[in-house]
Design an enzyme around this catalytic site. Sequence first.
Site, PDB file in Angstrom:
ATOM      1  N   LYS A  43       0.848  -1.211   0.000  1.00  0.00           N
ATOM      2  CA  LYS A  43       0.000   0.000   0.000  1.00  0.00           C
ATOM      3  C   LYS A  43       0.879   1.255   0.000  1.00  0.00           C
ATOM      4  O   LYS A  43       1.604   1.510   0.955  1.00  0.00           O
ATOM      5  CB  LYS A  43      -0.893   0.046   1.242  1.00  0.00           C
ATOM      6  CG  LYS A  43      -1.902   1.194   1.142  1.00  0.00           C
ATOM      7  CD  LYS A  43      -2.618   1.479   2.434  1.00  0.00           C
ATOM      8  CE  LYS A  43      -1.911   2.483   3.289  1.00  0.00           C
ATOM      9  NZ  LYS A  43      -1.816   3.845   2.696  1.00  0.00           N
ATOM     10  N   GLU A  70      10.494   0.765   9.949  1.00  0.00           N
ATOM     11  CA  GLU A  70      11.492   1.829   9.730  1.00  0.00           C
ATOM     12  C   GLU A  70      10.768   3.135  10.035  1.00  0.00           C
ATOM     13  O   GLU A  70       9.870   3.527   9.305  1.00  0.00           O
ATOM     14  CB  GLU A  70      12.020   1.746   8.298  1.00  0.00           C
ATOM     15  CG  GLU A  70      13.366   2.412   8.133  1.00  0.00           C
ATOM     16  CD  GLU A  70      13.222   3.820   7.635  1.00  0.00           C
ATOM     17  OE1 GLU A  70      13.198   4.739   8.492  1.00  0.00           O
ATOM     18  OE2 GLU A  70      13.122   4.008   6.410  1.00  0.00           O
ATOM     19  N   CYS A  97      13.406  10.655   6.608  1.00  0.00           N
ATOM     20  CA  CYS A  97      13.400  10.225   8.020  1.00  0.00           C
ATOM     21  C   CYS A  97      14.805  10.256   8.606  1.00  0.00           C
ATOM     22  O   CYS A  97      14.977  10.440   9.808  1.00  0.00           O
ATOM     23  CB  CYS A  97      12.763   8.858   8.162  1.00  0.00           C
ATOM     24  SG  CYS A  97      13.253   7.728   6.880  1.00  0.00           S
ATOM     25  N   GLU A 138      10.585  15.079  15.655  1.00  0.00           N
ATOM     26  CA  GLU A 138      10.785  15.059  14.207  1.00  0.00           C
ATOM     27  C   GLU A 138       9.800  16.036  13.555  1.00  0.00           C
ATOM     28  O   GLU A 138       8.596  15.918  13.743  1.00  0.00           O
ATOM     29  CB  GLU A 138      10.536  13.647  13.682  1.00  0.00           C
ATOM     30  CG  GLU A 138      10.855  13.509  12.215  1.00  0.00           C
ATOM     31  CD  GLU A 138      10.673  12.077  11.714  1.00  0.00           C
ATOM     32  OE1 GLU A 138       9.674  11.442  12.064  1.00  0.00           O
ATOM     33  OE2 GLU A 138      11.542  11.629  10.949  1.00  0.00           O
TER      34      GLU A 138
END
Length: 491
Positions: free
Chosen positions: A196, A270, A304, A401
Site C-alpha cells: 500500500k 522503519e 526520516c 521530528e
Amino acid sequence: MDKANAPHKLNFDTSWEYAEAPESTDHIEIKKQYGLFIAGEFVPPKKGKYFDTINPATEKVLAKVAQSDASDIDRAVKAARHAYDTHWSKMKAAERGKYIYRIARIIQERAREFAVIESLDGGKPIRESRDVDIPLAAAHFFYSAGWADKIDYAFPCRTPAPLGVAGQIIPWNFPLLMAAWKIAPALACGNTVVLKPAETTPLTALKLAEVIQDAGLPPGVVNIVTGDGATGAAIVDHGDIDKIAFTGSTDVGRVIQKALAGTEKKYTLELGGKAANIIFADAAIDQAVEGIVNAIFFNQGHVCCAGSRLLVQESVAEEVIAKLKDRMQTLIVGDPLDKNTDIGAINSAAQLERINAYLDLGKKEGAAMYQTNSKTPDKGYWCRPTLFTDVAQSHRVVREEIFGPVLAIQTFRTLDEAVTKANNTQYGLSGGVWTDKGAKIFKVGSKIRAGVIWANTFNKFDPTSPFGGYKESGVGREGGMHGLSAYLKLQ
Ligand code: ADP
C-alpha cells in the site's frame, strides 16, 4: 524582530535571476482514475469509493484513486497467497531473478516518466526524483535480482525459505524508492506481496503496477492497493499475512507493533529520526555547509534520516552559521518540475500545517528563528528553509521530528559533549560527522547510537548497505543481506 531573524548581510551578489528550465510533461500518461492492482489486473474497489490525489505544487487534482477496505485487502491477500502457492514459491530461483531484472530494466527505460510523475504527485524537485529516487529504485531491483539464485548459499549452515505473503505499507517521502525497497527483496526471497502506497503519493506505485504487468509477472505475485491509514490497518490485521514491512511515523509504528504483538507475523519497522550532524572545527567548512544543506533542506526535509539537528563546534559556529545563511539564501524554492529548484512543495496541506505549528512552537519556546526571504509561488504548499538557534536540549524543536526544511542548531566544545548531545534523543536512525581526522570519525561513529553514520557526507544510499534504526527509529534492517534475511525463515 529577534536577533537570528535580523536581515542577514549576504557575501555575494543576488541581483541576477535563473532562467526557468521546466521539465516537460508531454511524455507522461496519468489515467483519470485508477483501480486496485490485484491478481495482475486493475479492478474497481468493492465499495466503489475513490479519492483524489493532488499536485501539492498547484493543488490541482491529478487522478482519482481507489479507496480500498478490508474486503479489498482480503481479495489482494488471497491473490498473493494463490500466486505464492501455485507459482512463485515453486519457481526456480534463477527464473524469479529474471522477472526482477526485467522490472529493473523497464524502470530504467521509463525513468523520465517515473521522475516526472514522482515530482507531480509528491512535490519533490525533479533533480531529486531524476537523479536519486528513480535510479536508486532501479538499483534496488537489480541488486535483489542478483541475489535471487544465490540466497540458498548466502547463509552458511542454514536453509533459507520464503515467509509467504508480505504486507507492505510505505510513506510519501520516497514513493517509488520505498516500493522498490520493499518489493524487490521480498520477491527475490520467494515471497508474494500486497503493497500500500501512502494516500498522498500513490501514482508511481500504480505506474509500477503497469511495469509489473509489462514484465509478465504471474498474476498475484505483486498486488498494489491504495487507501489511507484504515487500509494499512486492514493489511496489518489480516490473518493470512506472514510478514509486515512498514516505513512511516513512529506513532503509527507503535500502533502496528501493538497490533502484531502475540501474532506469528514477522515485522520490520522503519520509523522516525532526529539525526545529529556533527561539525568539528577541523572539518572542511565549505564542504560541511554544503553537507548540512543536503542533509536537511533538499527534498524539503522529507527524509526520516535527515540531519535535522546540527551540532557545531563552538569555535567555528559563527562562521558555519554565517556561511549556511548565505547558502540558504541561494536555495530556490518553487516549481518541482523546474530543474533549477532546490526545495519543492511540501507534500500536503496537513504536513505544511504540522511544520508551521513547529515554527510557531519554536518561537514560543524562546528559540531564535531565521528563515530566508525566498520567493514562493502563490498556490501550493511551501516552506522556506528555516533554522533555529538559541535552542536547548529540552526544546521540542530539538527533540521531535518536524519532517520539513527546518534545522535546529546547537554548539559543543568537546567530542564527548557532541556525542552526549547527539545521543540525547529517543531516535537513532542516522548521524553525520565532519572532520579531517580519521580517528575522530571512528571514535564518534562507534559512540553514536544510530543505524547509519555518514562521515564527511550525508544522505548517501546504496542497495548493498543495510539501513534501519536504534531505539524508537525502528526494528530490523532493510537493504543488503540483512534486508534479505528479513524476508526469510532461516532454518
Ligand atoms: P507519515 O507521518 O510519514 O505520513 P504515517 O505513519 O502517517 O507517516 O503513514 C505512513 C503509511 O502508513 C501510509 O501509507 C499510511 O496510510 C499508513 N498508515 C497510517 N496509519 C496506519 C495504521 N494505523 N495502520 C497501518 N498503516 C497506517
